[in-house]
Design an enzyme around this catalytic site. Structure first.
Site, PDB file in Angstrom:
ATOM      1  N   CYS A   1       0.835  -1.206   0.000  1.00 28.40           N
ATOM      2  CA  CYS A   1       0.000   0.000   0.000  1.00 28.40           C
ATOM      3  C   CYS A   1       0.862   1.244   0.000  1.00 28.40           C
ATOM      4  O   CYS A   1       2.090   1.178   0.058  1.00 28.40           O
ATOM      5  CB  CYS A   1      -0.941   0.003   1.204  1.00 28.40           C
ATOM      6  SG  CYS A   1      -0.078   0.158   2.780  1.00 28.40           S
TER       7      CYS A   1
ATOM      8  N   CYS B   1       3.373   1.614   2.800  1.00 26.01           N
ATOM      9  CA  CYS B   1       4.625   0.884   2.587  1.00 26.01           C
ATOM     10  C   CYS B   1       5.596   1.735   1.783  1.00 26.01           C
ATOM     11  O   CYS B   1       6.791   1.815   2.102  1.00 26.01           O
ATOM     12  CB  CYS B   1       4.367  -0.427   1.858  1.00 26.01           C
ATOM     13  SG  CYS B   1       3.240  -1.560   2.687  1.00 26.01           S
TER      14      CYS B   1
ATOM     15  N   ASP C   1      10.569  24.790 -33.088  1.00 29.86           N
ATOM     16  CA  ASP C   1      11.678  25.162 -33.958  1.00 29.86           C
ATOM     17  C   ASP C   1      11.248  24.867 -35.399  1.00 29.86           C
ATOM     18  O   ASP C   1      10.333  24.086 -35.630  1.00 29.86           O
ATOM     19  CB  ASP C   1      12.914  24.348 -33.576  1.00 29.86           C
ATOM     20  CG  ASP C   1      14.095  24.659 -34.476  1.00 29.86           C
ATOM     21  OD1 ASP C   1      14.376  25.843 -34.688  1.00 29.86           O
ATOM     22  OD2 ASP C   1      14.717  23.696 -34.968  1.00 29.86           O
TER      23      ASP C   1
ATOM     24  N   ASP D   1      15.074  19.971 -32.544  1.00 28.18           N
ATOM     25  CA  ASP D   1      15.857  18.783 -32.914  1.00 28.18           C
ATOM     26  C   ASP D   1      17.343  19.038 -33.050  1.00 28.18           C
ATOM     27  O   ASP D   1      18.098  18.120 -33.344  1.00 28.18           O
ATOM     28  CB  ASP D   1      15.337  18.204 -34.231  1.00 28.18           C
ATOM     29  CG  ASP D   1      15.879  18.948 -35.444  1.00 28.18           C
ATOM     30  OD1 ASP D   1      16.027  20.183 -35.352  1.00 28.18           O
ATOM     31  OD2 ASP D   1      16.157  18.291 -36.456  1.00 28.18           O
TER      32      ASP D   1
ATOM     33  N   ASP E   1      19.025  23.832 -29.965  1.00 30.00           N
ATOM     34  CA  ASP E   1      17.746  23.795 -29.253  1.00 30.00           C
ATOM     35  C   ASP E   1      17.891  23.270 -27.826  1.00 30.00           C
ATOM     36  O   ASP E   1      16.915  23.255 -27.075  1.00 30.00           O
ATOM     37  CB  ASP E   1      16.748  22.886 -29.995  1.00 30.00           C
ATOM     38  CG  ASP E   1      16.372  23.442 -31.360  1.00 30.00           C
ATOM     39  OD1 ASP E   1      16.297  24.676 -31.485  1.00 30.00           O
ATOM     40  OD2 ASP E   1      16.166  22.646 -32.289  1.00 30.00           O
TER      41      ASP E   1
END
Length: 754
Positions: free
Chosen positions: A14, A17, A439, A637, A641
């Site tokens: 649970c 725990c 971009d 990419d 960036d």
């Protein structure tokens, strides 16, 4: 120096725990952070290598009352032959055996107890026999259930109490023990009980254990399905590879493949590692990477990925990434990291879990006292039934499973669609995003520009292109690669570069055959002091046509204007329309000139354009939007960036981009187009909705049913909740949360599912 290790933790049931294991690990000297996931049963720990080692972390988990497994580093390559769920499988089998054993004894016990109530004539005719079976017969059936089938609750419950952090096992242990030992006392010494209160509850003690064991078994099966996508990814790894060595082909284990090995691939075989095709051609099914089912043609020089399947033809390829460096290993690592991390929405559950069980124990004690003081006769029976029902019906499990099960299913499903969430926070962040900043190059466009025009002013066209292309061989920019490709296509041999210097966002300077070559945009020429008289009209025309003008100067004089066009990806316009329909505001930011940027923006339907921005300017724009209260997702990419990806609330890297961008991104789009972003937003929003539904159910269940268990309906309806029904309801609560999360497995993508 810090390191991270994942440790399986056995015995957690649970949210309490989870909280206890996290607290214990964080107290260890040298541990900088610890995150425990109930759904995966794993602890992810970051620690100082000089201060602590994994064995000490295992010892801390054991001291907390749980069983640690074998630690693993995130950099370890996943092994297809390993059995990572062996301990879980043993526990599942044991739970099944205990549950069947308990049910075999509990069913006849219920029959003996309930049949006389259902058939009063039987009770009148065989009263002494019935009392015997309800008493000593009940003890004979209930004792093995309590002692053997329920031993796990005692073992874990006492450990929880010993460490001062009671959890679900404590509640079950107290509830079932109260029913069993109360009944045993009634059987052995009925005279000590007030008149009318000497009733046995053996069916309640056995029913509690039986139903909870059954619920745990079903829950474990359902939780296993939440990690099905990750297991599927691990199963994609080849076990062996056919390597060309010593003039022949040798089949070796995957672990023995080395960088540079030449590997033979036959039709229908799974590629063992990443590499580059050196001989032959074929079509390869890369759906496990991209989510797209159409095989891709692979010719000499093409990159191939381990785990993909060769559809037809045979070819040779040279291994470029092996072990933990392969793309499949990285994908598995990213998914594991996302599944073990906690999004902000989990923080509330963690705070509540820390006090939940003590509050329930207090409610049970208060219920007992109030019924004894104010309850109708027989007050002791009513008080006992109500207190036990409160203990059993409370469900910290549902709260602990609400977030991690949804995160596990969502990130696994996303991986199948070619979307990698590197952490759970990214899933929530993308769901909350309201601005998407994109971009241009490689994101909205193909990122593979081609040289379309070449205007020279000083020198032979072929010679100028030869020098400019030579300088661009040192550049990683797609435009530079287009110039190099154009020169190679014309059969021009490129000379060596004697010196090279690049300034990100501006241009480059190189020395080629003794000539100073400067290549870049208009700003770079101005900065270098190169006169541009008479070129304004040409530059304006190229920009208006969405062609990027590249200017080249030789020895300080303008030598050429090159036009490079980067076509817009076919999916970009449709994807952006879908994002707008979902309520997101798209904007474009680029280092290109305004005219070029606006031409691309017009083609894809973007209204807000931020042009001529340097890499640091992109991050500044994101920060400005964040100050306005916006949640910003940035998609890029390239190397330039990386800063913006880190600054954004959610950094989204195109999987076709550079390694630096991918490392900086929180989400990676392996398909390489924006349709994957649409799917990612839709999936993350659905996952967040399901997490909220799970939380609502978990909290509403406890808030509504704990008072019912305490007897809130008795004054009006005369109804008391049986502890057995309470146990059944508690198990059902956890099953509901897991089952609700599993609905995410049916997600097929925004465009596919409509």
């Amino acid at each position: 120096m810090t390191a991270r290790v994942d440790i399986p933790v056995g015995g957690m049931t649970c949210a309490s725990c989870v909280a206890r294991v996290e607290r214990t690990l964080k107290r260890v000297n040298g541990v900088t952070s610890a995150s425990v996931n109930l759904a995966t049963g794993r602890a992810s720990v970051e620690y100082e290598r000089e201060a602590v080692a994994p064995p000490a972390l295992q010892a801390a988990i054991r001291d907390a009352g749980y069983e640690p497994g074998v630690p693993s580093s995130p950099d370890d390559p996943p092994s297809p032959t390993a059995e990572p769920d062996e301990a879980d499988a043993r526990d599942l089998a044991q739970t099944r055996r205990d549950g069947l054993f308990a049910a075999a004894l509990t069913v006849p016990l219920f029959v003996f107890t309930m049949l006389p109530m259902a058939v009063p004539a039987l009770h009148r005719a065989a009263g002494p026999v019935v009392h015997f079976f309800m008493g000593w017969g009940g003890l004979a059936l209930a004792a093995p259930v309590q002692i053997w089938a329920g031993r796990r609750f005692y073992r874990s419950g006492f450990a929880e109490v010993r460490h001062g952090s009671p959890g679900m096992n404590t509640l079950v242990m107290l509830g079932s023990s109260a029913a069993f030992f109360y009944s045993l006392a009634v059987l052995l010494a009925p005279g000590v009980f007030p008149a009318g209160t000497a009733h046995t509850y053996f069916e309640a003690s056995s029913g509690i254990i039986t139903f909870i064991l059954g619920g745990r078994y079903l829950e474990a099966i359902a939780r296993g399905r939440t990690s099905a996508a990750l297991k599927k990814l691990v199963g994609l790894q080849a076990r062996t590879a056919r390597v060309r060595r010593g003039g022949g082909d040798v089949e070796v284990p995957i672990a023995d493949v080395a960088l540079g090995d030449v590997i033979v691939v036959r039709p229908g075989e799974r590629l063992p590692v990443d590499g580059v095709v050196t001989d032959g051609s074929s079509f390869v099914d890369e759906s496990m990477i991209t989510g797209e089912p159409v095989p891709r043609e692979k010719l000499t020089g093409a990159a191939v990925v381990g785990g993909t399947v060769n559809s037809s033809g045979s070819f040779l390829f040279r291994a470029t990434r092996v072990g933990s460096e392969t793309m499949l290993s990285q994908i598995i690592r990213f998914v594991e990291q996302a599944q073990t991390s906690k999004p902000p929405v989990q923080e509330l559950a963690d705070r509540i879990a820390a006090v939940f069980v003590p509050v329930v124990l207090g409610c049970a004690a208060l219920t007992l006292v109030l019924w004894l003081l104010f309850g109708p006769a027989p007050a002791l029976n009513h008080a006992f039934v109500a207190a036990v029902s409160v203990l059993v019906i409370a469900c910290p499990c549902a709260m602990g499973l609400a977030t991690p099960t949804a995160i596990m299913v969502a990130t696994g499903k996303a991986a199948e669609l070619g979307i990698l969430f590197r952490k759970g926070t990214a899933l929530e962040g993308l769901a909350r995003a309201d601005v998407v900043l994109l971009d241009k190059t490689g994101t909205l466009t193909e990122g593979r520009p081609a040289l379309t025009e070449l205007h020279t002013f000083n020198g032979d066209e072929r010679e100028v292109l030869r020098w400019v292309a030579a300088a661009e061989t040192r550049s990683e920019h797609p435009i530079g690669k287009a110039v190099v490709a154009a020169a190679e296509a014309r059969g021009i041999a490129l000379p060596a570069v004697e010196a090279f210097r690049a300034e990100v966002g501006y241009g480059l300077t190189a020395t080629v055959e003794g000539h100073r070559v400067q290549v870049g945009g208009e700003r770079w020429m101005v900065r270098c002091g190169v006169p541009l008289e008479g070129q304004a009209e040409l530059l304006a025309r190229l920009a208006a046509e969405a062609k990027t003008p590249v200017l080249a100067a030789i020895d300080g004089k303008l030598a050429a204007v090159l036009a490079v066009a980067d076509p817009v990806k076919p999916s970009s316009r449709e994807a952006l329309a879908a994002l707008r329909a979902m309520g997101l505001v798209p904007a474009m930011v680029t280092g290109d000139g305004r005219q070029t940027a606006e031409a691309v923006a017009h083609a894809v339907g973007i209204e807000r354009v931020l042009a001529e921005r340097l890499p640091r300017d992109k991050a500044v724009e994101i920060e400005a939007l964040q100050r306005e209260g916006k949640t910003v997702a940035f998609v890029g990419d390239g190397i330039n960036d990386a800063v913006a990806l880190a600054q954004a609330d959610v950094g989204i890297a195109m999987g076709t981009g550079t390694d630096i961008a991918i490392e900086a991104g929180d989400v990676i789009l392996m398909r390489g187009d924006l349709s994957a972003l649409v799917d990612g937003v839709a999936l993350s929003r659905k996952a967040l909705r399901i997490i909220r539904q799970n939380f609502f159910w978990a909290y509403a269940y406890n808030v509504a049913l704990i008072p019912v268990a305490a007897g809130a309906l008795y004054p009006a309806l005369g109804v008391m909740l049986s502890p057995v029904i309470a146990a059944l309801a508690m198990s059902g609560s956890s099953l509901f949360v897991v089952g609700n999360s599993l609905r995410l497995r049916g997600f097929e993508g925004e465009r596919r599912s409509g």
